[in-house]
Design an enzyme around this catalytic site. Structure first.
Site, PDB file in Angstrom:
ATOM      1  N   THR A 189      10.609   8.300   5.205  1.00 31.24           N
ATOM      2  CA  THR A 189       9.284   7.954   4.667  1.00 31.24           C
ATOM      3  C   THR A 189       8.603   7.050   5.689  1.00 31.24           C
ATOM      4  OG1 THR A 189      10.317   6.218   3.324  1.00 31.24           O
ATOM      5  CG2 THR A 189       9.818   8.309   2.236  1.00 31.24           C
TER       6      THR A 189
ATOM      7  N   LYS B 163      18.145   7.114   4.821  1.00 28.35           N
ATOM      8  CA  LYS B 163      16.786   6.666   5.082  1.00 28.35           C
ATOM      9  C   LYS B 163      16.592   5.335   4.381  1.00 28.35           C
ATOM     10  CE  LYS B 163      13.532   6.781   2.780  1.00 28.35           C
ATOM     11  NZ  LYS B 163      12.782   5.772   1.921  1.00 28.35           N
TER      12      LYS B 163
ATOM     13  N   THR C  74      14.107   1.234  -0.446  1.00 23.04           N
ATOM     14  CA  THR C  74      14.370   2.539  -1.046  1.00 23.04           C
ATOM     15  C   THR C  74      15.267   3.185  -0.029  1.00 23.04           C
ATOM     16  OG1 THR C  74      12.249   2.426  -1.934  1.00 23.04           O
ATOM     17  CG2 THR C  74      13.184   4.615  -1.686  1.00 23.04           C
TER      18      THR C  74
ATOM     19  N   GLU D 217      10.476  -2.261   7.870  1.00 24.52           N
ATOM     20  CA  GLU D 217       9.027  -2.221   8.084  1.00 24.52           C
ATOM     21  C   GLU D 217       8.522  -3.496   8.748  1.00 24.52           C
ATOM     22  OE1 GLU D 217       7.755   0.736   4.404  1.00 24.52           O
ATOM     23  OE2 GLU D 217       7.315  -1.399   4.268  1.00 24.52           O
TER      24      GLU D 217
ATOM     25  N   ASN E 188       2.285  -2.495   3.525  1.00 23.86           N
ATOM     26  CA  ASN E 188       2.463  -2.504   2.068  1.00 23.86           C
ATOM     27  C   ASN E 188       1.258  -2.966   1.281  1.00 23.86           C
ATOM     28  OD1 ASN E 188       5.476  -1.856   1.470  1.00 23.86           O
ATOM     29  ND2 ASN E 188       5.514  -3.198   3.265  1.00 23.86           N
TER      30      ASN E 188
END
Length: 387
Positions: free
Chosen positions: A149, A171, A182, A261, A383
């Site tokens: 993702t 992932k 996630t 991230e 985000n």
């Protein structure tokens, strides 16, 4: 070859159209001969549980821990989607089962992506037949790419053990917090094992890897780690199996931490000297979630006072007269106060991508380690919305 490195498995990855970008978004891992094989799983403890997690847990229970395939999609979590979401997850399993000629309960399902949006089932359904047809022993790389993702790179691992192999893909770049961090992961092995043996190996392997990873304190609705065995290598020592599975999990967790991230730092934070391992782990996790501490890492500032302050307020036993803090093996605080140290050496360590920070509480033998990251402008940018 990652998830297909263990003999007896095939995989595939394709672009079905779930993602507007046109990137791969549908993956399959399957037992090569089509027969159900022993399988085990570990799942999110978030009570806001996604439909694919509910479905996979139900299928493993109904089959007695047997699976012939795992179907995975990215770009949509199929979470907070109600009864329709559960029906869609079951439909994905039904379609794969029909293509492989197996019972629906022998197909497991995983999803990752945005929460609260119904799956675009028309494109999913259209993509499954060609996906199943494309499976091969060389399809691991495509499958790993198809579950990404916000990941910037696919995450794959191969552990060569004595007489057998553990391969895997995963992932995860955010919403990384136990229990599990996630994230989706599929591991395979050619070691012959029962579902109970696989479950024991997986539970132990997750404990000090995915469950010791905490990027942002947010636990996903979809976290799933699966382990399947083809049995082609015959029986192996359980301890060796557990070590190999743990090594694979640890490698994948480290890759996740490195791809979090917006992160510029990967931080291994160890707390020792606690009254118990549980207290040490709780303290380490509390510090790892501190926005002030994470910002100091981003700024390359060895601000040990923030760490000590958090440990003193997190609810574990603490005596400020006993605590010490080190960066890169260089002690900067002892007995709760700063000590003379090589500031240039500490600054050089803080400038590196990988930081090692240790805290000794001086109270007992408890020990805990958390793998985490800094907090950056890029994480906020990533985000701020769903688009």
């Amino acid at each position: 070859m990652s998830v297909t490195a263990a003999p007896g498995f095939t995989a595939a990855g394709t672009a079905a159209g779930i993602k507007e970008s046109g990137a791969r978004d549908l993956a399959l891992v399957a037992v090569a001969d089509g027969r159900p094989a022993p399988a085990a799983g570990v799942f999110t403890r978030n009570h806001m549980t996604a439909a694919p997690v509910l479905t996979t847990k139900a299928h493993l229970a109904a089959s007695g821990g047997q699976a012939a395939a795992v179907i995975l999609n990215s770009g949509n979590a199929n979470a907070a989607t109600g009864e329709k979401g559960c029906a869609d997850a079951e439909a994905m399993c039904d379609l794969v089962a029909a293509e492989l000629g197996v019972d629906r309960h022998h197909v497991l399902v995983c999803s990752t992506g945005l929460i609260g949006i119904p799956l675009p089932m028309a494109v999913v359904e259209a993509g499954i037949a060609p996906l199943v047809a494309a499976r091969s022993e060389h399809g691991g790389e495509a499958a790993a790419a198809a579950i990404m993702t916000t990941d910037t790179a696919s995450k794959e691992v191969v552990v060569e053990a004595e007489g057998f192999v553990v391969g895997g893909m995963a992932k995860g770049a955010a919403m990384l917090s136990p229990n599990m961090a996630t994230m989706l992961a599929v591991l395979t092995t050619d070691a012959a094992a029962t579902p109970a043996q696989l479950q024991a190996a997986l539970t132990a392997g997750v404990a000090d890897s995915f469950n010791a990873l905490d990027v942002d304190g947010c636990t996903s609705t979809n976290d799933t780690v699966l382990l399947l065995s083809s049995g082609r290598a015959g029986e192996v020592d359980q301890v060796q199996l557990e070590r190999a599975v743990a090594a694979a999990c640890a490698d994948l967790a480290a890759q996740m931490a490195g791809d979090a991230e917006g992160a510029t730092k990967v931080v291994r934070l160890t707390v020792t000297g606690a009254h118990s391992d549980d207290e040490a782990q709780a303290g380490a996790r509390y510090v790892a979630r501190s926005q002030l501490v994470k910002c100091s890492w981003y700024g390359q500032d060895p601000y040990w006072g923030r760490i000590a302050s958090d440990l003193g307020s997190c609810g574990i036993a603490f005596d400020q007269a006993l605590v010490s803090v080190s960066y890169g093996g260089i002690e900067v605080c002892r007995g709760g106060v700063e000590v003379d140290h090589d500031r240039e050496a500490v600054a050089a360590h803080m400038a590196q991508r990988h930081l090692e920070i240790a805290v000794d509480l001086g109270l007992g033998a408890g020990r805990g380690t958390i793998l985490t990251n800094d907090l950056t402008h890029a994480y906020i940018d990533e985000n701020m919305g769903t688009s």
